[in-house]
Design a protein around this motif. Structure first.
Motif, PDB file in Angstrom:
ATOM      1  N   LEU A 133      -1.931  -7.083   1.483  1.00 16.12           N
ATOM      2  CA  LEU A 133      -0.836  -7.146   0.517  1.00 16.12           C
ATOM      3  C   LEU A 133      -0.060  -8.436   0.723  1.00 16.12           C
ATOM      4  O   LEU A 133       0.476  -8.681   1.815  1.00 16.12           O
ATOM      5  N   ARG A 134      -0.015  -9.245  -0.312  1.00 19.11           N
ATOM      6  CA  ARG A 134       0.746 -10.488  -0.247  1.00 19.11           C
ATOM      7  C   ARG A 134       2.203 -10.177  -0.570  1.00 19.11           C
ATOM      8  O   ARG A 134       2.548  -9.878  -1.713  1.00 19.11           O
ATOM      9  N   ILE A 135       3.061 -10.216   0.442  1.00 22.32           N
ATOM     10  CA  ILE A 135       4.473  -9.888   0.244  1.00 22.32           C
ATOM     11  C   ILE A 135       5.201 -11.071  -0.391  1.00 22.32           C
ATOM     12  O   ILE A 135       5.916 -10.914  -1.382  1.00 22.32           O
ATOM     13  N   THR A 136       5.042 -12.236   0.190  1.00 26.75           N
ATOM     14  CA  THR A 136       5.539 -13.481  -0.382  1.00 26.75           C
ATOM     15  C   THR A 136       4.484 -14.538  -0.120  1.00 26.75           C
ATOM     16  O   THR A 136       3.542 -14.319   0.652  1.00 26.75           O
ATOM     17  N   ARG A 137       4.634 -15.668  -0.743  1.00 28.58           N
ATOM     18  CA  ARG A 137       3.688 -16.744  -0.483  1.00 28.58           C
ATOM     19  C   ARG A 137       3.792 -17.177   0.976  1.00 28.58           C
ATOM     20  O   ARG A 137       4.851 -17.538   1.468  1.00 28.58           O
ATOM     21  N   GLY A 138       2.682 -17.090   1.692  1.00 29.46           N
ATOM     22  CA  GLY A 138       2.663 -17.461   3.099  1.00 29.46           C
ATOM     23  C   GLY A 138       2.820 -16.300   4.055  1.00 29.46           C
ATOM     24  O   GLY A 138       2.742 -16.489   5.273  1.00 29.46           O
ATOM     25  N   PHE A 139       3.030 -15.072   3.533  1.00 28.91           N
ATOM     26  CA  PHE A 139       3.207 -13.915   4.409  1.00 28.91           C
ATOM     27  C   PHE A 139       2.504 -12.713   3.800  1.00 28.91           C
ATOM     28  O   PHE A 139       2.668 -12.416   2.611  1.00 28.91           O
ATOM     29  N   ASN A 140       1.696 -12.001   4.611  1.00 32.49           N
ATOM     30  CA  ASN A 140       0.958 -10.842   4.125  1.00 32.49           C
ATOM     31  C   ASN A 140       0.941  -9.743   5.178  1.00 32.49           C
ATOM     32  O   ASN A 140       1.191  -9.987   6.365  1.00 32.49           O
ATOM     33  N   ILE A 141       0.636  -8.533   4.715  1.00 28.42           N
ATOM     34  CA  ILE A 141       0.480  -7.364   5.582  1.00 28.42           C
ATOM     35  C   ILE A 141      -0.893  -6.766   5.325  1.00 28.42           C
ATOM     36  O   ILE A 141      -1.348  -6.705   4.180  1.00 28.42           O
ATOM     37  N   VAL A 142      -1.586  -6.362   6.395  1.00 33.21           N
ATOM     38  CA  VAL A 142      -2.882  -5.695   6.257  1.00 33.21           C
ATOM     39  C   VAL A 142      -2.790  -4.305   6.870  1.00 33.21           C
ATOM     40  O   VAL A 142      -2.092  -4.087   7.861  1.00 33.21           O
TER      41      VAL A 142
END
Length: 230
Positions: A133-142
């Motif tokens: 899941l792309r939360i913001t550009r440059g940061f994601n959660i798997v």
């Protein structure tokens, strides 16, 4: 497992909220360049390539230990290992991607017993099947399940006077496990990612009643780098 399920539901809710705020478009806007004015150099804008499938490699450090060893006299501590392998990313609908991986991963633990120090190092093939899941550009959660296949084990016994090694490649009673994994990623640039993850086995690894090792579950903290190729 229930906590992981509740967390996954919460992340999906966040992702839906982010997607709603972005409007009806399915993918990020792509702008490659601006037409220059006469006498001025070509100007480019940064391109968001989220929509492109990606293949990559990843590797890093494992800090592993055990949980739920049902024996008050069996207390374990962490050991370090490594993981390395292939990564994939297939966009589904912004901001959700399917991100399977194929990793060689070292896990284990160390225990102090009345007879000395016992250390187990086990090699696995891990196959995480993750929602990214792309939360913001440059940061994601798997988050997602992980299939784990045991390949070999080395047990080390040190009584203070001598060290005994015992390798086991065949006859492993439990060779496959199901784990849950959750983690975060930070993009360092378009092709490099800093990764932090935690994985926990859902089912017990069988111990050895003859040596006093009870059943347990592996837990692993990972820190690593991923490199993506398009």
């Amino acid at each position: 497992m229930k906590k992981l399920l509740f967390l996954a539901i919460g992340l999906l809710t966040i992702a839906a909220s982010v997607n709603a705020q972005d409007g009806p478009r399915r993918y990020p806007r792509r702008v490659v360049r601006h037409l220059p004015r006469q006498g001025q150099p070509q100007r480019y804008r940064q391109v968001d390539d989220w929509y492109k499938p990606k293949v990559g490699i990843a590797g890093g450090l494992n800090i592993s230990n055990t949980v739920d060893a049902y024996n008050a006299d069996f207390s374990t501590s962490s050991v370090a290992g490594a993981h390395i392998g292939l990564t994939f990313e297939v966009p589904i609908a912004y901001p959700l991607s399917f991100a399977p991986e194929f990793l060689f991963s070292q896990k284990g633990y160390k225990a102090e017993t009345p007879d000395g120090t016992f250390r187990q190092r086990t090699n696995f093939i891990d196959i995480p099947l993750l929602a990214k899941l792309r939360i913001t550009r440059g940061f994601n959660i798997v988050v997602g399940p992980q299939l784990t296949f045991q390949t070999s084990t080395r047990n080390t016994y040190d009584d203070g006077f001598s060290t005994i090694y015992r390798d086991n490649y065949d006859g492993l009673r439990d060779k496959s496990y199901l784990s849950g994994l959750i983690g975060v990623g930070f993009d360092l640039n378009r092709n490099a990612e800093l990764r932090f993850r935690y994985a926990l086995d859902f089912n017990q690894n069988r111990g050895d009643a003859n040596s006093g090792i009870p059943d347990y579950r592996n837990q692993v903290f990972q820190i690593g780098l991923g490199f993506k190729f398009q």
